[in-house]
Scaffold this motif. Structure first.
Motif, PDB file in Angstrom:
ATOM      1  N   ILE A  92      -1.831   1.987  11.280  1.00 60.53           N
ATOM      2  CA  ILE A  92      -2.507   2.739  10.226  1.00 60.53           C
ATOM      3  C   ILE A  92      -1.546   3.649   9.477  1.00 60.53           C
ATOM      4  CG2 ILE A  92      -4.263   4.492   9.788  1.00 60.53           C
ATOM      5  CD1 ILE A  92      -5.898   3.291  12.028  1.00 60.53           C
ATOM      6  N   ALA A  93      -0.662   4.329  10.216  1.00 57.94           N
ATOM      7  CA  ALA A  93       0.236   5.291   9.578  1.00 57.94           C
ATOM      8  C   ALA A  93       1.146   4.631   8.551  1.00 57.94           C
ATOM      9  CB  ALA A  93       1.074   6.002  10.636  1.00 57.94           C
ATOM     10  N   ASN A  94       1.379   3.329   8.682  1.00 60.00           N
ATOM     11  CA  ASN A  94       2.271   2.649   7.761  1.00 60.00           C
ATOM     12  C   ASN A  94       1.724   2.605   6.344  1.00 60.00           C
ATOM     13  OD1 ASN A  94       3.410  -0.393   6.733  1.00 60.00           O
ATOM     14  ND2 ASN A  94       4.866   1.013   7.634  1.00 60.00           N
ATOM     15  N   ALA A  95       0.395   2.774   6.206  1.00 64.49           N
ATOM     16  CA  ALA A  95      -0.186   2.757   4.867  1.00 64.49           C
ATOM     17  C   ALA A  95       0.018   4.081   4.147  1.00 64.49           C
ATOM     18  CB  ALA A  95      -1.675   2.435   4.939  1.00 64.49           C
ATOM     19  N   LEU A  96       0.366   5.139   4.896  1.00 71.59           N
ATOM     20  CA  LEU A  96       0.599   6.424   4.261  1.00 71.59           C
ATOM     21  C   LEU A  96       1.946   6.418   3.566  1.00 71.59           C
ATOM     22  CD1 LEU A  96      -0.597   8.828   7.092  1.00 71.59           C
ATOM     23  CD2 LEU A  96      -1.798   8.278   4.984  1.00 71.59           C
ATOM     24  N   PRO A  97       2.018   6.881   2.334  1.00 69.51           N
ATOM     25  CA  PRO A  97       3.315   6.965   1.665  1.00 69.51           C
ATOM     26  C   PRO A  97       4.217   7.964   2.369  1.00 69.51           C
ATOM     27  CG  PRO A  97       1.609   8.057   0.381  1.00 69.51           C
ATOM     28  CD  PRO A  97       0.909   7.345   1.490  1.00 69.51           C
ATOM     29  N   GLY A  98       5.509   7.783   2.195  1.00 68.15           N
ATOM     30  CA  GLY A  98       6.471   8.633   2.877  1.00 68.15           C
ATOM     31  C   GLY A  98       6.262  10.103   2.604  1.00 68.15           C
TER      32      GLY A  98
ATOM     33  N   VAL B 156      -8.243   7.632   1.035  1.00 67.00           N
ATOM     34  CA  VAL B 156      -8.688   6.325   0.545  1.00 67.00           C
ATOM     35  C   VAL B 156      -7.653   5.254   0.901  1.00 67.00           C
ATOM     36  CG1 VAL B 156      -9.312   4.980  -1.494  1.00 67.00           C
ATOM     37  CG2 VAL B 156      -9.992   7.378  -1.334  1.00 67.00           C
ATOM     38  N   LEU B 157      -6.384   5.611   0.807  1.00 67.61           N
ATOM     39  CA  LEU B 157      -5.316   4.671   1.152  1.00 67.61           C
ATOM     40  C   LEU B 157      -5.384   4.283   2.627  1.00 67.61           C
ATOM     41  CD1 LEU B 157      -3.023   3.328  -0.406  1.00 67.61           C
ATOM     42  CD2 LEU B 157      -1.532   5.199   0.294  1.00 67.61           C
TER      43      LEU B 157
ATOM     44  N   THR C 281      -0.189   5.430  -4.346  1.00 71.08           N
ATOM     45  CA  THR C 281       1.055   6.085  -3.926  1.00 71.08           C
ATOM     46  C   THR C 281       1.691   6.865  -5.065  1.00 71.08           C
ATOM     47  OG1 THR C 281       2.180   3.979  -4.342  1.00 71.08           O
ATOM     48  CG2 THR C 281       1.608   4.471  -2.073  1.00 71.08           C
ATOM     49  N   THR C 282       1.753   6.287  -6.250  1.00 71.67           N
ATOM     50  CA  THR C 282       2.347   7.012  -7.371  1.00 71.67           C
ATOM     51  C   THR C 282       1.491   8.211  -7.765  1.00 71.67           C
ATOM     52  OG1 THR C 282       1.267   5.553  -8.989  1.00 71.67           O
ATOM     53  CG2 THR C 282       3.466   4.922  -8.238  1.00 71.67           C
ATOM     54  N   ALA C 283       0.155   8.064  -7.665  1.00 72.66           N
ATOM     55  CA  ALA C 283      -0.725   9.183  -7.994  1.00 72.66           C
ATOM     56  C   ALA C 283      -0.589  10.310  -6.975  1.00 72.66           C
ATOM     57  CB  ALA C 283      -2.174   8.706  -8.069  1.00 72.66           C
ATOM     58  N   ILE C 284      -0.478   9.943  -5.700  1.00 69.88           N
ATOM     59  CA  ILE C 284      -0.300  10.959  -4.651  1.00 69.88           C
ATOM     60  C   ILE C 284       1.003  11.714  -4.867  1.00 69.88           C
ATOM     61  CG2 ILE C 284       0.101  11.286  -2.171  1.00 69.88           C
ATOM     62  CD1 ILE C 284      -1.776   8.885  -1.729  1.00 69.88           C
TER      63      ILE C 284
ATOM     64  N   LEU D 158       0.815  -1.211   0.000  1.00 70.03           N
ATOM     65  CA  LEU D 158       0.000   0.000   0.000  1.00 70.03           C
ATOM     66  C   LEU D 158       0.851   1.264   0.000  1.00 70.03           C
ATOM     67  CD1 LEU D 158      -2.885  -0.908   2.484  1.00 70.03           C
ATOM     68  CD2 LEU D 158      -2.976  -0.811  -0.008  1.00 70.03           C
ATOM     69  N   ALA D 159       2.029   1.208   0.625  1.00 70.46           N
ATOM     70  CA  ALA D 159       2.870   2.402   0.740  1.00 70.46           C
ATOM     71  C   ALA D 159       4.017   2.436  -0.265  1.00 70.46           C
ATOM     72  CB  ALA D 159       3.429   2.497   2.162  1.00 70.46           C
ATOM     73  N   GLU D 160       4.195   1.395  -1.067  1.00 73.07           N
ATOM     74  CA  GLU D 160       5.329   1.320  -1.997  1.00 73.07           C
ATOM     75  C   GLU D 160       5.236   2.414  -3.063  1.00 73.07           C
ATOM     76  OE1 GLU D 160       8.696   0.692  -3.501  1.00 73.07           O
ATOM     77  OE2 GLU D 160       8.097  -0.720  -1.933  1.00 73.07           O
ATOM     78  N   PHE D 161       6.347   3.091  -3.294  1.00 70.10           N
ATOM     79  CA  PHE D 161       6.375   4.136  -4.315  1.00 70.10           C
ATOM     80  C   PHE D 161       7.465   3.907  -5.351  1.00 70.10           C
ATOM     81  CE2 PHE D 161       8.718   8.008  -5.533  1.00 70.10           C
ATOM     82  CZ  PHE D 161       7.845   8.476  -6.511  1.00 70.10           C
ATOM     83  N   GLY D 162       8.720   3.852  -4.906  1.00 68.64           N
ATOM     84  CA  GLY D 162       9.844   3.831  -5.838  1.00 68.64           C
ATOM     85  C   GLY D 162       9.781   2.701  -6.843  1.00 68.64           C
TER      86      GLY D 162
END
Length: 511
Positions: free
Chosen positions: A352-358, A226-227, A204-207, A189-193
């Motif tokens: 919960i906070a772990n789902a937020l992207p960095g 939503v995330l 995450t990529t959209a955010i 859920l939080a993966e971006f790179g």
């Protein structure tokens, strides 16, 4: 109770509450920013075709990756721990090693060689190959602590070896499987790179794209909300599946080691499967790095930049791991030794906070620090808090798992002998849970050493890490320039990976 009759919070519960309040600062930022939009704007931003597309992509990736990592993690753990597989120790080390290769470095390795992985199946493949050790290691550790007696009783009742394992041992592995699967899900859920390189759009990529255009993007905040909702659903599923079973015990059952399951004619197939998995997880990224180091037109070895980034990475990772483990301890103790509604709510809230992207965590802390304590803006304490918010679940899962298997009876005996609660914790409990504490610290160390977006936004001026240097080059398609930083990232992560591998050694079996 106080003299006035009012209920008084225990110091432990108060400490856990403080930890959760700190961890929920980014969530509070998202909630407040969402509520202040007003229903009309919120509805217009939420009910869009783009949101539905991102939701479908994210859910498909989440389900696919959790299923694949669970199958890989449990299957390889049982194969290494409970069969007569030759070279079990070597295979255990190789199966743990992917943790030393960051997901975005793994994606870089695949994408720089072929664009065919820039699809849903490619994303599931690459992300699963990066994260399956998060399931493998806790299952191996759990298998090493299981007593043999229940399986032997099942065998004495006429059940086959496979059925005895499925009915007597597998249910006791459920906390490890669920914990590992939860970590994988939260990281997906939080993966971006990795997903950005794989060109697979998720929330995450959209955010990230929204916030790149504007730090106060309402559209990005709605996507983040939503995330968070997805994370809450995932936590509820894991909570319901885990139940309230207790797993602590005293002694090691009969003391006899389980007999290895002979692979027989399936041994070549098992070895071939493991070899193929290792080739995919380690062979592809290492080959890619070697290739670009040799033939890359942008390849360079700036010694000063490399050494500076390495020192910064190790220092931040060590400090962040220490802070995160200290914050995880009271929460783990509450949920295991003081079971109840309050402790469960605090533990779930910490996840919960772990789902937020960095990037969302970083922007929330930027906003709060500027408005509340301006002198803390872009300083080390805020960066360390961001790391703790992002990676608290990694430490919490490991510490909780150790506490669940630490006998409460020993604590009670110690207190009956006149020892204080603190002395009991220091002399009895802490030595028992130290493997889990070490594993949690190693997991957080690995995560921080590869963290990208929060480090980019919150690190003090002039502070560069290996991850930020690598990203700067790879996102500019300078694969050769990125390769030296990727190699150092892997080397820096190896000690923590080795520690995790040793903490979760496969159980010795009698022959």
């Amino acid at each position: 109770m106080t003299r006035t009759g009012r209920p008084q919070l225990s110091p432990l519960l108060l400490t856990g509450l403080v930890v959760v309040v700190l961890a929920l600062i980014p969530l509070g930022y998202v909630v407040v920013a969402t509520v202040t939009m007003g229903p009309h704007e919120l509805g217009a931003l939420l009910w869009r075709a783009r949101v539905g597309e991102l939701l479908g992509n994210t859910l498909k990736l989440l389900v696919g990756t959790v299923l694949v990592t669970t199958v890989l993690g449990v299957g390889t753990a049982v194969l290494v721990s409970r069969t007569d597989l030759p070279g079990r120790g070597w295979w255990h080390a190789l199966l743990s090693a992917p943790l030393a290769v960051p997901a975005f470095v793994n994606s870089y390795g695949w994408v720089s060689l072929t664009s065919d992985v820039q699809s849903y199946l490619g994303a599931v493949l690459v992300i699963s190959l990066s994260y399956y050790p998060l399931v493998y290691l806790p299952v191996v550790g759990a298998l090493a602590t299981l007593e043999a007696a229940p399986e032997e009783v099942a065998r004495s009742l006429g059940r086959s070896r496979t059925r005895a394992f499925l009915t007597a041992a597998l249910p006791r592995l459920l906390p490890a499987v669920l914990g590992g699967g939860l970590l994988v899900g939260l990281h997906v859920l939080a993966e971006f790179g990795a997903l950005q390189l794989l060109n697979y759009p998720t929330f995450t990529t959209a955010i990230y794209g929204q916030y790149r255009s504007s730090f106060t993007s309402n559209a990005g905040t709605v996507l983040a909300s939503v995330l968070v909702a997805l994370c809450i659903v995932l936590l509820l599923i894991e909570l319901l599946a885990r139940g309230r079973r207790r797993l602590d015990r005293v002694g090691r059952g009969t003391g006899r080691r389980p007999e290895p399951v002979p692979l027989g004619r399936f041994r070549p197939l098992a070895l071939l499967g493991l070899l193929g998995l290792v080739a995919l997880t380690l062979g592809v990224p290492l080959y890619s790095l070697t290739h670009w180091l040799v033939v890359g037109s942008s390849t360079a070895f700036p010694v000063g930049d490399l050494v500076g980034a390495l020192v910064s990475t190790l220092g931040l990772a060590a400090a962040g791991a220490a802070v995160t483990v200290v914050m995880a301890m009271p929460l783990a103790w509450l949920v295991v030794r003081r079971r109840g509604a309050a402790s469960t709510v605090l533990e779930r809230a910490a996840y919960i906070a772990n789902a937020l992207p960095g990037i969302v965590v970083a922007l929330a802390l930027i906003t709060v620090s500027i408005r509340v304590v301006p002198s803390l803006y872009q300083t080390l304490p805020v960066l360390l808090l961001a790391y703790a918010v992002l990676f608290l679940p990694r430490a919490l899962v490991s510490v909780r798992s150790s506490l669940e298997h630490a006998p409460v009876l020993l604590d009670e005996v110690s207190r009956s002998l006149g020892q204080s609660t603190w002395a009991t914790f220091r002399r009895v409990t802490l030595p028992l849970v130290s493997p889990g504490v070490g594993a949690g610290a190693a997991l957080v160390f690995l995560a921080i050493s590869t963290e990208l977006t929060a480090t980019l936004l919150l690190s003090p001026i002039g502070t560069d890490t290996l991850a930020t240097k690598f990203w700067s080059a790879s996102s500019s398609v300078q694969y050769g320039a990125a390769a030296p930083y990727a190699v150092l990232l892997i080397l820096a992560a190896l000690p923590a990976t080795v520690m995790l591998s040793r903490q979760a050694r496969p159980q010795e079996v009698s022959r």
